[in-house]
Enzyme design. Structure first.
Site, PDB file in Angstrom:
ATOM      1  N   HIS A 161      -4.044  81.127  61.435  1.00  0.00           N
ATOM      2  CA  HIS A 161      -4.532  82.512  61.578  1.00  0.00           C
ATOM      3  C   HIS A 161      -4.405  83.325  60.286  1.00  0.00           C
ATOM      4  O   HIS A 161      -4.943  84.427  60.202  1.00  0.00           O
ATOM      5  CB  HIS A 161      -3.790  83.247  62.701  1.00  0.00           C
ATOM      6  CG  HIS A 161      -3.982  82.646  64.054  1.00  0.00           C
ATOM      7  ND1 HIS A 161      -5.223  82.514  64.639  1.00  0.00           N
ATOM      8  CD2 HIS A 161      -3.090  82.104  64.936  1.00  0.00           C
ATOM      9  CE1 HIS A 161      -5.089  81.931  65.830  1.00  0.00           C
ATOM     10  NE2 HIS A 161      -3.807  81.665  66.029  1.00  0.00           N
ATOM     11  N   ASP A 197      -6.218  73.090  67.613  1.00  0.00           N
ATOM     12  CA  ASP A 197      -5.361  74.073  68.284  1.00  0.00           C
ATOM     13  C   ASP A 197      -6.199  74.840  69.314  1.00  0.00           C
ATOM     14  O   ASP A 197      -7.408  75.012  69.156  1.00  0.00           O
ATOM     15  CB  ASP A 197      -4.785  75.046  67.241  1.00  0.00           C
ATOM     16  CG  ASP A 197      -3.761  76.012  67.825  1.00  0.00           C
ATOM     17  OD1 ASP A 197      -2.565  75.700  67.773  1.00  0.00           O
ATOM     18  OD2 ASP A 197      -4.179  77.083  68.352  1.00  0.00           O
ATOM     19  N   HIS A 199      -6.268  77.951  69.848  1.00  0.00           N
ATOM     20  CA  HIS A 199      -6.776  79.231  69.334  1.00  0.00           C
ATOM     21  C   HIS A 199      -7.706  79.021  68.143  1.00  0.00           C
ATOM     22  O   HIS A 199      -7.529  78.076  67.368  1.00  0.00           O
ATOM     23  CB  HIS A 199      -5.594  80.119  68.915  1.00  0.00           C
ATOM     24  CG  HIS A 199      -4.620  80.398  70.009  1.00  0.00           C
ATOM     25  ND1 HIS A 199      -3.492  79.619  70.223  1.00  0.00           N
ATOM     26  CD2 HIS A 199      -4.617  81.359  70.969  1.00  0.00           C
ATOM     27  CE1 HIS A 199      -2.826  80.096  71.271  1.00  0.00           C
ATOM     28  NE2 HIS A 199      -3.489  81.139  71.741  1.00  0.00           N
ATOM     29  N   ASP A 286      -1.360  73.271  72.067  1.00  0.00           N
ATOM     30  CA  ASP A 286      -1.350  74.314  73.099  1.00  0.00           C
ATOM     31  C   ASP A 286      -2.568  74.219  74.017  1.00  0.00           C
ATOM     32  O   ASP A 286      -2.757  75.083  74.890  1.00  0.00           O
ATOM     33  CB  ASP A 286      -1.212  75.723  72.491  1.00  0.00           C
ATOM     34  CG  ASP A 286      -2.007  75.923  71.217  1.00  0.00           C
ATOM     35  OD1 ASP A 286      -2.801  75.029  70.853  1.00  0.00           O
ATOM     36  OD2 ASP A 286      -1.838  76.981  70.578  1.00  0.00           O
TER      37      ASP A 286
HETATM   38  C1  FKS Z   1       0.943  86.037  74.432  1.00  0.00           C
HETATM   39  C2  FKS Z   1       0.028  86.500  73.309  1.00  0.00           C
HETATM   40  C3  FKS Z   1       0.077  85.538  72.192  1.00  0.00           C
HETATM   41  C4  FKS Z   1      -0.624  85.229  69.902  1.00  0.00           C
HETATM   42  C5  FKS Z   1      -1.091  83.829  69.986  1.00  0.00           C
HETATM   43  C6  FKS Z   1      -0.901  83.136  68.658  1.00  0.00           C
HETATM   44  C7  FKS Z   1      -1.276  81.684  68.696  1.00  0.00           C
HETATM   45  C8  FKS Z   1      -0.807  80.965  67.446  1.00  0.00           C
HETATM   46  C9  FKS Z   1      -1.329  79.550  67.295  1.00  0.00           C
HETATM   47  C10 FKS Z   1      -0.735  78.920  66.038  1.00  0.00           C
HETATM   48  F1  FKS Z   1      -1.210  77.700  65.855  1.00  0.00           F
HETATM   49  F2  FKS Z   1      -1.012  79.636  64.961  1.00  0.00           F
HETATM   50  F3  FKS Z   1       0.569  78.797  66.137  1.00  0.00           F
HETATM   51  N1  FKS Z   1      -0.773  85.956  71.133  1.00  0.00           N
HETATM   52  N2  FKS Z   1       1.073  87.061  75.416  1.00  0.00           N
HETATM   53  O1  FKS Z   1      -0.978  78.746  68.385  1.00  0.00           O
HETATM   54  O2  FKS Z   1      -2.734  79.533  67.196  1.00  0.00           O
HETATM   55 ZN    ZN Z   2      -2.686  78.077  69.097  1.00  0.00          ZN
END
Ligand code: FKS
Ligand code: ZN
Length: 344
Positions: A161, A197, A199, A286
């Site tokens: 990110h 991933d 995200h 994830d």
């Molecule tokens: C939970 C909200 C979470 C943030 C999510 C970030 C994901 C990070 C990721 C990385 F690989 F960077 F670690 N919001 N209530 O898994 O993409």
């Molecule tokens: Zn992620």
């Protein structure tokens, strides 16, 4: 396969985060890396090596010097301003506000400028941990450059990110991008980054959007409903000479293995046609069915299949750890990818 790991990741720990209106223990916590390390050791994947410390120059190939100075110094500035606790941004540029192209001078304004959310804070030692995660990626890339078929960079904090000059989504330095650039700077002509991933890797996309020497393919929760929102749509295909070298596969909530695999195979074929000379995997697990913050439905055995199909590229490959929050299964899932790769 060699694993690169340093206990210095403990230097970063944002104690808490705000999740759906509640202050909770952060999902991106140090035990994550320990669990993956333990599984690496339990299955005898190979040696675990401490990464060297690299010059900032290798990181400045991706990140701007002003951003790196900011990350390194903002905690001291925060304290000097008489504040306790950790450094947290709290407000961002809305579309009703003009875009600015230089950092403002005020502390909170600059924090806003250099970030896009408040998933994670900056502690006194976050810079050192992020720098060591980048070192971990660089050491893995160097192992592959020295002739290893593949390596695993057990990076923490994660990276995909983080953009050229911003942090967010638990990420401060883009470890996968830094590794990809390392390959290019040492004789590779084309690098593909395959981001599996859950995200969207908005930082990686921003970094390479106008370039044709890095192909980014990313499978992720549709930004219409999932973090980081706003970026990661299929229509974003790259710009200028980078047009056609950014491939997004937004997928709906509840995506089962069969649908995920179909997108994965489509991306796999497009990566093959690109004919990269090296491959970087942004390895998030994830996508697992029991992940507490994600909504895909992959099972542990599917990660083995992913690794086997990555091996089918027949390319020098660096695995870079990203997300995965179902801690009970995190070690098994991440290492299943690596064992799937090795078994092929
Ligand atoms: C939970 C909200 C979470 C943030 C999510 C970030 C994901 C990070 C990721 C990385 F690989 F960077 F670690 N919001 N209530 O898994 O993409
Ligand atoms: Zn992620």
């Amino acid at each position: 396969m060699k694993t690169f790991y340093t206990a210095d990741h403990h230097l970063h720990h944002s104690g808490m985060e705000l999740s759906f209106g509640r202050i909770v223990e952060t999902f991106e916590k140090p035990v994550r890396a320990e669990i993956v390390l333990k599984r690496v050791q339990d299955v005898g994947l190979g040696p675990v090596l401490e990464p060297a410390s690299y010059d900032r120059a290798a990181i400045e190939r991706i990140h701007t010097p002003d951003y790196l100075d900011f990350l390194e110094n903002v905690f001291a500035e925060w304290r000097a301003a008489g504040r306790d606790g950790e450094v947290w941004p709290y407000s961002w540029r809305h579309r009703s506000m003009p875009m600015i192209d230089a950092p403002p001078s005020g502390l909170d304004a600059r924090l806003s400028y250099y970030s896009f959310d408040m998933a994670g804070s900056i502690t006194e030692t976050t810079w050192r941990a992020a720098k060591r995660a980048a070192d971990t990626a660089l050491a893995g890339a160097d192992a592959v450059l020295s002739g290893e078929r593949a390596a695993f960079s057990l990076c923490r904090p994660p990276g995909h990110h983080a953009g050229r000059d911003f942090f967010g989504g638990y990420c401060y330095l883009n470890n996968a991008a830094i590794a990809a650039q390392r390959f290019l700077d040492n004789g590779h002509a084309r690098v593909a980054i395959f981001d599996v991933d859950y995200h969207h890797g908005n930082g990686t996309q921003e970094i390479f959007y106008d370039r044709d020497d890095v192909l980014l393919a990313s499978l992720h929760g549709d930004p219409d409903f999932e973090f980081p929102f706003h970026l990661g749509y299929a229509r974003e295909r790259g710009a200028g000479k980078g047009e056609g070298y950014n491939l997004n596969y937004p997928l709906p909530a509840g995506t089962p293995w069969s649908e995920w695999q179909a997108a994965f195979e489509d991306a796999h074929e497009k990566i093959r046609v690109y004919a990269p000379t090296a491959l970087v995997i942004s390895l998030g697990v994830d996508t697992f069915k029991d992940d507490p913050i994600s909504q895909f439905k992959l099972d542990s055995e599917h990660f083995t299949t992913i690794g086997r199909r990555i091996a089918d590229f027949g390319l020098p490959t660096l695995f870079v750890m990203e997300g995965g929050y179902a801690v009970d299964a995190l070690g098994i899932n991440a290492v299943n990818v690596l064992q799937g790769y090795e078994g092929a």
